[in-house]
Motif scaffolding. Structure first.
Motif, mmCIF file in Angstrom:
data_model
loop_
_atom_site.group_PDB
_atom_site.id
_atom_site.type_symbol
_atom_site.label_atom_id
_atom_site.label_comp_id
_atom_site.label_asym_id
_atom_site.label_seq_id
_atom_site.Cartn_x
_atom_site.Cartn_y
_atom_site.Cartn_z
ATOM 1 N N HIS A 341 -0.482 -0.750 -4.292
ATOM 2 C CA HIS A 341 0.309 0.477 -4.186
ATOM 3 C C HIS A 341 -0.602 1.698 -4.137
ATOM 4 N N PHE A 342 -1.649 1.707 -4.963
ATOM 5 C CA PHE A 342 -2.577 2.840 -4.961
ATOM 6 C C PHE A 342 -3.290 2.946 -3.608
ATOM 7 N N TYR A 344 -2.421 1.723 -0.596
ATOM 8 C CA TYR A 344 -1.553 1.999 0.542
ATOM 9 C C TYR A 344 -0.810 3.334 0.415
ATOM 10 N N SER A 345 -0.933 3.991 -0.736
ATOM 11 C CA SER A 345 -0.293 5.298 -0.906
ATOM 12 C C SER A 345 -1.201 6.454 -0.512
ATOM 13 N N HIS A 346 -2.480 6.172 -0.253
ATOM 14 C CA HIS A 346 -3.441 7.227 0.069
ATOM 15 C C HIS A 346 -4.193 6.835 1.333
ATOM 16 N N TRP A 400 -10.318 10.748 -5.228
ATOM 17 C CA TRP A 400 -9.426 9.747 -5.810
ATOM 18 C C TRP A 400 -10.123 8.954 -6.900
#
Length: 626
Positions: A341-342, A344-346, A400
């Motif tokens: 999730h991390f 593919y969210s950035h 990030w």
């Protein structure tokens, strides 16, 4: 009429009615007071008295009539000029009138001066020529190819066309067909696409479907049914007909009022069986929900020669869901979800991941829990690449890496041995089931003949992966057995196992009594006549004891190299009735996931503007021509 520039608005009044319900608009002629629907375009035709879709006005003054006629004429001239300019731009090699390096000079000049070029032009040098001229010519050709590809790419970008469309056979065929013509070829107009071209494609499509239907009498048919919810909240059900040759889309219906009612679902399924033909339908495959299970039971009571079977892919997904509740599995799944999730969210982090792994971590699938375990598998394969990514200078310098979430994800990948240990354990206990899922959804070979055998082998592989001791694998086996017995323990699967030479001639072939019971049950269901049953029963002995053609060395050596159906066609000549029975059983699918593919296309069937296409959607959605 406010800021409206069209001269016709001076001679009419726009009216609106039905404000409380569904409003609609129309215009009233100032001269004859005629009400005209369709807007100002029809009003202009009315005033100009050109008899185009509307009666002429009998009271329009001659000067108004001439004014509107002149306005319409100028509009037509402008439209024709625009069309000519577009054709010049297309013919010159670039829609945007960019410099064409192959022709030299401006596009318009080249269009007026050049001759028609052919494939031999690239090997011919104008004038005396020398090596520099030839090299220049080759560079021009290379630039021209790039310019053409840029135009193709621009078409993709401007129209939101997925890039993989370029791999479709129909796209390649279109390119070859266009290449067979010179530059005088004009693309089809929207009118041509919506009329005769569409009609011809419908005929071609129907011819393909008719060829597939000719095979149904030999192999039998599985009716696949799958429900889903569209963007407007409607409960839709897709119905497909499948055999070993192809899958044909039948229809998609709005079943919002029936999806929770087993009797209404049964009626929908029964209507499809009638449409296809009861003598052709061997099984109906749906998902595993209670309402479908009840509907399937009602359907089998109404049609005794037909089977209802739940979708094997959904059953395996239920097994994976239950296994996912175990502590070690839950640890791996939760942490892998945080990582994916991390990433593919950035966008920047995703690009860095792709740079190091050269692949995707997440692969969207029709079944939810299978997707989670396939993600674990991808992470395991890409572990070293992910570790290099999170120790790279690029990651260390990015913003990030300094966030709380970024540090947590980095810690999971680089320092959390508990995560990697639980991930390895989860894969040891589920990878055989993932392989089973892949088998159930094979497109090249029906899965019915393999489901029973591969499930037993999957359990044995899980036990072996966990060291062979009963304690570690007992809980996993219990979950599998519970779901298998409740959902997938069907006579068809066991009968297909018996008839599959891949297993029948294997030294590990199971002789469990339930297998023969299932075979005889299917035989009695498909052949009610006792004489037919006796004939096939005797032929089973020839197959089992390898008599006749079954005894040839190649019959055994190729039983795992050919598909079961092809094998029976090759060696079943001496047992025609048994061969027919075996082919119809082994040609069956065991998954209904095809109903859940291409939902965007299915959704369009239920849009008003796509209704006229609904009769020809089946092969366009599901065939492999592209």
């Amino acid at each position: 009429m406010g800021g409206r520039k069209d001269p016709a608005w001076k001679y009419c009044v726009e009216m609106t009615e039905g404000m409380d319900g569904k409003p609609y608009k129309y215009v009233i002629c100032n001269f004859c007071v005629k009400q005209i629907k369709g807007g100002v375009i029809r009003m202009k035709n009315h005033l100009a008295a050109n008899h185009k879709g509307v009666a002429p006005c009998a009271k329009v003054p001659i000067e108004v009539k001439n004014e509107i006629k002149d306005y319409l004429k100028k509009g037509e001239q402008l439209k024709m000029e625009t069309q000519r300019n577009q054709e010049v731009m297309i013919d010159s090699g670039s829609y945007y009138q960019s410099q064409n390096p192959f022709l030299g000079g401006s596009s318009a000049d080249s269009f007026s001066q050049r001759g028609v070029r052919g494939p031999m032009d690239r090997f011919v040098v104008d004038g005396d020529g020398d090596s520099d001229t030839l090299n220049s010519k080759m560079r021009c050709e290379r630039d021209a190819i790039n310019c053409t590809k840029l135009d193709v790419g621009r078409f993709f970008f401007k129209n939101d066309i997925p890039f993989n469309v370029a791999n479709r056979p129909s796209f390649i065929s279109m390119y070859c067909s266009i290449g067979n013509f010179d530059r005088s070829f004009k693309p089809p107009t929207p009118f041509e696409l919506s009329t005769w071209i569409l009609e011809e494609e419908e005929k071609t499509t129907q011819a393909i479907v008719d060829e597939v239907k000719k095979t149904w009498s030999q192999t039998g048919v599985s009716i696949l049914s799958g429900g889903w919810t569209d963007m407007r909240g409607r409960q839709l059900i897709n119905f497909l007909a499948n055999n070993s040759h192809s899958t044909v889309f039948l229809k998609s219906v709005d079943a919002s009022d029936a999806v929770k009612d087993p009797k209404m679902l049964c009626q929908l399924l029964d209507d499809v069986v009638t449409e296809v033909g009861e003598d052709l339908v061997i099984q109906v495959v749906t998902d595993n929900s209670a309402n479908y299970k009840a509907a399937g039971k009602l359907l089998m009571e109404k049609r005794p020669r037909l089977w209802w079977t739940p979708c094997a892919a959904h059953c395996i997904d239920l097994v994976l869901e239950k296994i996912g509740d175990l502590t070690q599995h839950k640890t791996a799944l939760i942490k892998s979800k945080k990582v994916s999730h991390f990433i593919y969210s950035h966008g920047w982090v995703l690009a860095l991941m792709r740079k190091y792994t050269k692949k995707e971590l997440v692969h969207p699938l029709a079944t939810r829990f299978a997707m989670a375990y396939f993600t674990l598998e991808s992470m395991s394969i890409s572990r070293e690449s992910l570790e290099r990514m999170f120790t790279s200078p690029e990651w260390g310098r990015c913003s990030w890496a300094k966030t709380q979430k970024g540090k947590k994800v980095e810690d999971i990948i680089l320092r959390d041995e508990n995560f990697w240990g639980s991930l390895i354990y989860a894969l040891k206990t589920t990878k055989p089931l993932l392989d089973e899922l892949r088998m159930a959804n094979l497109k090249k070979m029906p899965g019915m003949g393999f489901l029973y055998g591969t499930m037993d082998k999957a359990k044995e592989q899980i036990a072996e992966n966990l060291g062979g001791e009963e304690g570690p694998y007992k809980e996993i086996w219990s979950i599998i057995d519970d779901k298998w017995a409740f959902q997938m323990h069907r006579h068809l699967h066991a009968a297909a196992y018996f008839l599959n030479p891949h297993y029948q001639y294997d030294q590990d072939f199971s002789t469990h009594p339930e297998i023969k019971l299932s075979l005889l049950t299917c035989l009695a269901k498909h052949f009610p006549d006792p004489q037919d049953q006796e004939k096939i029963d005797l032929q089973i002995d020839a197959f089992r004891l390898r008599k006749g053609l079954f005894g040839f060395p190649t019959a055994k050596s190729t039983c795992k190299k050919r598909s079961p159906v092809d094998w029976w066609f090759q060696y079943g000549d001496g047992t025609p009735e048994l061969t027919s029975f075996a082919v119809r059983i082994l040609s069956l699918t065991c998954s209904a996931l095809a109903c859940e593919c291409n939902r965007s296309t299915f959704n369009q069937i239920h849009m008003k503007k796509w209704n006229y296409l609904s009769t020809m959607m089946h092969p366009m959605i599901l065939d492999h021509r592209g």
